[in-house]
Design a protein around this motif. Structure first.
Motif, PDB file in Angstrom:
ATOM      1  N   THR A   1      33.153  12.539  47.809  1.00 41.64           N
ATOM      2  CA  THR A   1      32.630  12.333  46.619  1.00 41.64           C
ATOM      3  C   THR A   1      33.552  12.747  45.246  1.00 41.64           C
ATOM      4  O   THR A   1      34.078  13.736  45.681  1.00 41.64           O
ATOM      5  CB  THR A   1      31.108  13.147  46.596  1.00 41.64           C
TER       6      THR A   1
ATOM      7  N   GLU B   1      32.523  11.361  37.898  1.00 42.58           N
ATOM      8  CA  GLU B   1      30.985  11.772  37.290  1.00 42.58           C
ATOM      9  C   GLU B   1      30.857  10.147  36.683  1.00 42.58           C
ATOM     10  O   GLU B   1      31.598   9.475  35.969  1.00 42.58           O
ATOM     11  CB  GLU B   1      30.949  12.519  36.297  1.00 42.58           C
TER      12      GLU B   1
ATOM     13  N   THR C   1      19.408   5.498  43.289  1.00 46.32           N
ATOM     14  CA  THR C   1      20.057   5.902  44.501  1.00 46.32           C
ATOM     15  C   THR C   1      19.269   6.108  45.906  1.00 46.32           C
ATOM     16  O   THR C   1      20.089   6.265  46.646  1.00 46.32           O
ATOM     17  CB  THR C   1      20.694   7.425  44.173  1.00 46.32           C
TER      18      THR C   1
ATOM     19  N   LEU D   1      26.215   5.336  44.733  1.00 52.63           N
ATOM     20  CA  LEU D   1      25.961   6.487  43.719  1.00 52.63           C
ATOM     21  C   LEU D   1      25.472   7.801  44.528  1.00 52.63           C
ATOM     22  O   LEU D   1      24.523   7.518  45.471  1.00 52.63           O
ATOM     23  CB  LEU D   1      25.028   5.944  42.948  1.00 52.63           C
ATOM     24  N   HIS D   2      25.962   8.737  44.044  1.00 51.72           N
ATOM     25  CA  HIS D   2      25.530   9.987  44.852  1.00 51.72           C
ATOM     26  C   HIS D   2      25.126  10.992  43.821  1.00 51.72           C
ATOM     27  O   HIS D   2      25.489  11.363  42.829  1.00 51.72           O
ATOM     28  CB  HIS D   2      26.938  10.539  45.606  1.00 51.72           C
ATOM     29  N   PHE D   3      24.130  12.055  44.186  1.00 50.57           N
ATOM     30  CA  PHE D   3      23.678  13.002  43.443  1.00 50.57           C
ATOM     31  C   PHE D   3      24.964  13.895  43.053  1.00 50.57           C
ATOM     32  O   PHE D   3      25.993  13.940  43.576  1.00 50.57           O
ATOM     33  CB  PHE D   3      22.619  13.802  43.976  1.00 50.57           C
TER      34      PHE D   3
ATOM     35  N   HIS E   1      23.757  20.016  36.585  1.00 54.06           N
ATOM     36  CA  HIS E   1      22.844  19.010  36.865  1.00 54.06           C
ATOM     37  C   HIS E   1      21.461  19.393  36.763  1.00 54.06           C
ATOM     38  O   HIS E   1      20.576  18.679  36.642  1.00 54.06           O
ATOM     39  CB  HIS E   1      22.998  18.667  38.417  1.00 54.06           C
TER      40      HIS E   1
ATOM     41  N   GLU F   1      17.115  12.530  42.750  1.00 58.39           N
ATOM     42  CA  GLU F   1      17.190  11.829  41.240  1.00 58.39           C
ATOM     43  C   GLU F   1      17.556  13.021  40.362  1.00 58.39           C
ATOM     44  O   GLU F   1      16.602  13.940  39.994  1.00 58.39           O
ATOM     45  CB  GLU F   1      15.997  11.152  40.732  1.00 58.39           C
TER      46      GLU F   1
ATOM     47  N   ARG G   1      23.634  11.956  35.839  1.00 56.12           N
ATOM     48  CA  ARG G   1      24.759  11.991  36.088  1.00 56.12           C
ATOM     49  C   ARG G   1      25.048  11.823  37.533  1.00 56.12           C
ATOM     50  O   ARG G   1      24.425  12.788  38.197  1.00 56.12           O
ATOM     51  CB  ARG G   1      25.461  13.249  35.406  1.00 56.12           C
ATOM     52  N   TYR G   2      25.983  11.203  38.165  1.00 55.22           N
ATOM     53  CA  TYR G   2      26.021  10.933  39.417  1.00 55.22           C
ATOM     54  C   TYR G   2      27.652  11.148  39.848  1.00 55.22           C
ATOM     55  O   TYR G   2      28.376  11.313  39.015  1.00 55.22           O
ATOM     56  CB  TYR G   2      25.562   9.641  39.995  1.00 55.22           C
ATOM     57  N   ARG G   3      27.754  11.089  41.089  1.00 53.37           N
ATOM     58  CA  ARG G   3      29.103  11.190  41.596  1.00 53.37           C
ATOM     59  C   ARG G   3      29.194   9.875  42.379  1.00 53.37           C
ATOM     60  O   ARG G   3      28.282   9.107  42.519  1.00 53.37           O
ATOM     61  CB  ARG G   3      29.318  12.323  42.612  1.00 53.37           C
TER      62      ARG G   3
END
Lengths: 552, 324
Positions: A268, A271, A280, A314-316, A324, A396, A401-403
């Motif tokens: 991962t 951002e 996601t 898309l990852h948390f 976060h 969520e 913002r995701y990774r």
């Protein structure tokens, strides 16, 4: 009823069958079922028992050349009935047609069969994995909700309409073991460790396989055909440990056994700030299967730009970074040492954290308390108690913002290999020495793929993706080679001098020894291997049934 | 042109058979238990008689002038077995009846997993299979000399309006009572389209003389599991969701719910139960069927009757369109 305990078989005796299958995992069980339906007598030999047994599992232990980039040899695979399907995540994805093509920019990755040849078995494989219809794009999958990962995203280079489908995940022994044991033509023998294949006097074919038990007894199996279904690592170990035409091991005249060992480059990174709306999670298809869309590089773009096959999700956000402000992620991070090994290494912080960070995590827990409690309970319900488990953690984040989570193929390298170590296991079989390598081009390809994703996100105006191009190697190797995907150690090739098995899975230099499983993959694809392992096993089953019919 | 008596002509299979016979230009006599009106096409070639298998008089009257009989009559154990015996007796006593085409069932092979062909020994379990087998014995006794018989053994017959394996299953799917059954749905469903059964029946009628009662299995051409059938049918019906049904639910279905549901159907009467949407029982015998893998050789049907099976995927899709 046909169950045997290997340790109760008389010492020195010999068992007989039409087909002897070594290893009762995804491949072995799929194959045994297929053969049983054709009334071919099968001996399904397994080292372990129904449960995880530490003493049996310890037979897997080996030496790792670089522990930083490869997990221990006894991790991510299970020596027991059901094999590693007893712990797998259940992600089902077929290989893509391009994976089978000859790609000059990915040397050594071409298969001697093409996609359409394997496609005939994917449908049944999908069913065995309980992943519903073989429908891997949003048009064919009957999704009620399209659930686009980034709303409004459209690109000529990157697709977001292909799917991964989730097996419950199916434990192949729990699901199919009773049916096999009830079958008149299958005998399942546990507690039986194959330690060698023995060639006949002419060196043309296997006369018998030798088995040892932890109780100290030994016996042999004679069969018309043998199929090695022991997983990508153990398959190579057994071939190397058996005497072939040369002392280098069985099937190893051309020195391919154990080489070209591949996993996946995955991790991962970065951002992603989504300007529109992000999704996601999973959607349930009309046939009741969790499905998830992913970003993939379109094949024509792979060809034009000489790229490897790569997908992204898309990852948390990074759980260890309290920015976060998401209680559930903070909670998972704080209790990581209580979680399983697989979770633990993914929650390992990329940098050391100070007291202030820990306070910030606690603040997240308090401020996001009610939501965290609800998510925690939902997670427990969906992950622990549901028959169809939610395939992965979906959170969520409160701050949108995701990774990017990527999963990419690597090039097969002759120098990436498993060999026999000097040490032996309690049965006297030499342990594995695992020296997994990757090419710098693999990292370059991932970097180029991610830059393309970045550009396309920006072009579509739906998201901004920031990442450090120099950090791709670290991100891809932070957890080392992707766990559990052990591929390529007995690669398939049309010509004997290019690989270990022929297009049917038969060891080139042996008339009656076959290999099923990820060891035969000449390339690694973006896809998780299980579905293709099962499809190849079913294909081999039909081939063996065809041979048996022709002989009868 | 021949004059054919069809017993059970108003039933699911019977209707299909009659339509195909008329298409083939046969003169058809419909025998029905009650004088209800025939649904579907009525042409000058079709004539209807009222006939009760329990009444030898009416049977003999119906057989007058008939050259062959097709027996698709359904009913309880007594009707299935004694009715067939009575039919064979009456046909033997009637000049001119040269052949009986009799609808039996793959159920005569019992409920164990095995591979079978027409030479395999039946192993009937339960009233239905036993009644079907008794009827087959009567057919074997009937055949000989100038008379012969064809015993067709279809598997699970489905088609538009199929009461058990189409409409009932569709309702079970809607109610979430079947779906992905896991290992409990791994059996082979041996589904055969009613049109294929009708085609086989007409082909059996015109076979050259046999001098015996010839058994022919009709298992259909695809080897779907029940799980696959439920999934494909649910998708074709465009139902929102396929349910996962665990072993506990199925145990409740067969051991707790089946008896009162069946009692309810009996008290209400079939017609009223259907009108009131009274749920149909899912007895242990049906759940055994969902698990059973009976692998049936279909080569005789293909060779003797020149059958080309309707692909199950097409058949199920077409049937679902009529139910959506």
């Amino acid at each position: 009823m046909s169950r045997l305990r290997g340790d109760r078989i008389q010492n020195g005796s010999t068992l007989q069958a039409d087909v002897c299958i070594v290893g009762a995992g995804a491949a072995g069980i799929a194959l045994a079922r297929r053969l049983a339906a054709q009334r071919i007598s099968v001996l399904l030999m397994e080292s372990g028992v129904e449960r995880h047994d530490a003493q049996v599992q310890a037979l897997y232990a080996g030496e790792i050349a670089k522990p930083a980039v490869h997990t221990p040899a006894e991790r991510y695979r299970e020596r027991r009935l059901g094999g590693s399907t007893t712990i797998w995540g259940g992600r089902c994805v077929p290989f893509d047609p391009i994976d089978f093509e000859s790609r000059p920019w990915m040397p050594g990755t071409d298969w001697p069969i093409d996609y359409s040849e394997l496609a005939r078995w994917y449908e049944d494989a999908n069913e065995l994995c309980e992943a519903g219809e073989f429908a891997y794009d949003i048009r064919s999958a009957n999704l009620r909700d399209s659930a686009q990962p980034i709303a409004g995203f459209a690109s000529a280079s990157i697709s977001d309409d292909t799917l991964e489908r989730a097996s419950p995940p199916t434990d192949f022994w729990a699901r199919y073991g009773a049916g096999l044991a009830a079958s008149a033509s299958v005998t399942v023998c546990d507690r039986a460790n194959c330690v060698a294949f023995e060639l006949d006097a002419d060196g043309e074919q296997i006369e018998s396989a030798r088995f040892l038990t932890l109780a100290g007894t030994a016996f042999r199996v004679q069969a018309r055909r043998f199929v090695l279904c022991a997983g990508g690592l153990e398959t190579a170990r057994l071939l190397l440990a058996s005497r072939g035409r040369t002392p280098a091991g069985l099937g190893n005249v051309h020195d391919h056994v154990g080489r070209h060992y591949m996993c996946h480059i995955a991790g991962t990174i970065g951002e992603v700030v989504v300007a529109t709306r992000a999704y996601t999670g999973y959607v349930t298809s009309a046939d009741g299967v969790y499905c998830r869309r992913r970003f993939a590089i379109r094949p024509e773009v792979q060809r034009a730009q000489g790229l490897c096959n790569l997908i992204a999700r898309l990852h948390f956000p990074e759980p260890s970074d309290p920015a976060h402000r998401t209680g559930f992620l903070s909670a998972a991070f704080l209790v990581r040492n209580l979680l399983s090994f697989e979770y633990r290494i993914r929650l390992r912080p990329p940098r050391s954290l100070g007291v202030a960070d820990h306070f910030a995590h606690l603040r997240n827990l308090v401020m996001d308390g009610p939501r965290t409690a609800v998510q925690g309970l939902q997670w427990i319900a969906a992950r622990r108690f549901a028959h169809r488990r939610l395939p992965s953690v979906v959170v969520e984040p409160r701050v949108a913002r995701y990774r990017i989570d990527f999963h990419a193929e690597q090039r097969p390298l002759a120098a990436s290999r498993v060999t026999l170590a000097d040490g032996v296991d309690p049965l006297g079989l030499r342990r594995l020495y695992i020296d997994w390598r990757y090419a710098s081009e693999d990292i370059d390809d991932v970097r180029r793929g991610l830059l393309l994703l970045q550009a396309e996100f920006a072009r579509s105006g739906t998201a901004r993706f920031d990442f450090d191009p120099e950090g791709v190697g670290d991100a891809g190797l932070r957890e080392g080679a992707y766990g559990g995907h052990h591929l390529g150690t007995a690669r398939m090739s049309a010509r004997p001098e290019r690989g270990v098995v022929d297009p049917n899975g038969r060891v080139h230099e042996c008339a009656n020894l076959y290999i099923a499983g990820s060891a035969v993959f000449p390339s690694s694809s973006q896809a998780n291997p299980t579905l293709t392992i099962v499809a190849l096993a079913l294909r081999l089953g039909d081939h063996l049934a065809h041979l048996a019919k022709a002989e009868a | 042109m021949r004059r054919i008596l069809v017993l059970g002509a108003s039933g699911f299979i019977g209707r299909s058979v009659v339509a195909r016979l008329a298409d083939a230009g046969h003169e058809v006599v419909l025998a029905r238990h009650r004088a209800s009106l025939a649904r579907g096409s009525s042409t000058a070639l079709i004539e209807a008689v009222t006939c009760d298998l329990g009444n030898p008089e009416s049977l003999r009257a119906a057989l007058a002038g008939v050259t062959a009989v097709i027996n698709c009559a359904g009913g309880d154990a007594h009707t299935l077995s004694a009715g067939s015996v009575a039919l064979c007796d009456a046909a033997r006593a009637t000049e001119g009846v040269a052949r009986i085409v009799h609808m039996s069932s793959l159920a005569v092979y019992g409920s164990t997993d095995r591979h079978v062909d027409e030479d395999s020994c039946p192993a009937a379990e339960g009233w239905y299979a036993n009644a079907k087998l008794t009827a087959e014995h009567a057919l074997h006794a009937f055949a000989g000399g100038s008379r012969d018989a064809v015993i067709l053994r279809p598997g699970i017959v489905y088609g538009p309006d199929g009461p058990q394996w189409t409409r009932r299953v569709a309702q079970w799917l809607r109610d979430g009572r079947v779906g992905d059954l896991g290992a409990a749905g791994d059996g082979r469903c041996n589904m055969v389209h009613v049109d294929d059964v009708a085609q086989a029946t007409v082909a059996a009628l015109v076979l050259p003389r046999l001098d015996e009662a010839r058994v022919i299995n009709l298992p259909g051409g695809d080897s779907w599991t029940w799980n696959r059938y439920f999934r494909r049918f649910s998708l074709a019906l465009r139902l929102p969701r396929l349910h996962s049904i665990g072993p506990a639910r199925l145990a409740v279905e067969s051991h707790v719910l089946a008896a009162p549901l069946r009692l309810g159907t009996r008290l209400l009467g079939t017609a009223r139960a259907e009108r009131l949407n009274w749920p149909e029982a899912m007895p242990p015998s049906v759940l055994r069927l969902f698990r059973q893998s009976l692998i049936v050789d279909d080569s005789l049907a293909r060779a003797m009757l020149h059958l080309r099976w309707t692909a199950l995927a097409d058949g199920v899709a077409a049937v679902a369109r009529t139910l959506r």
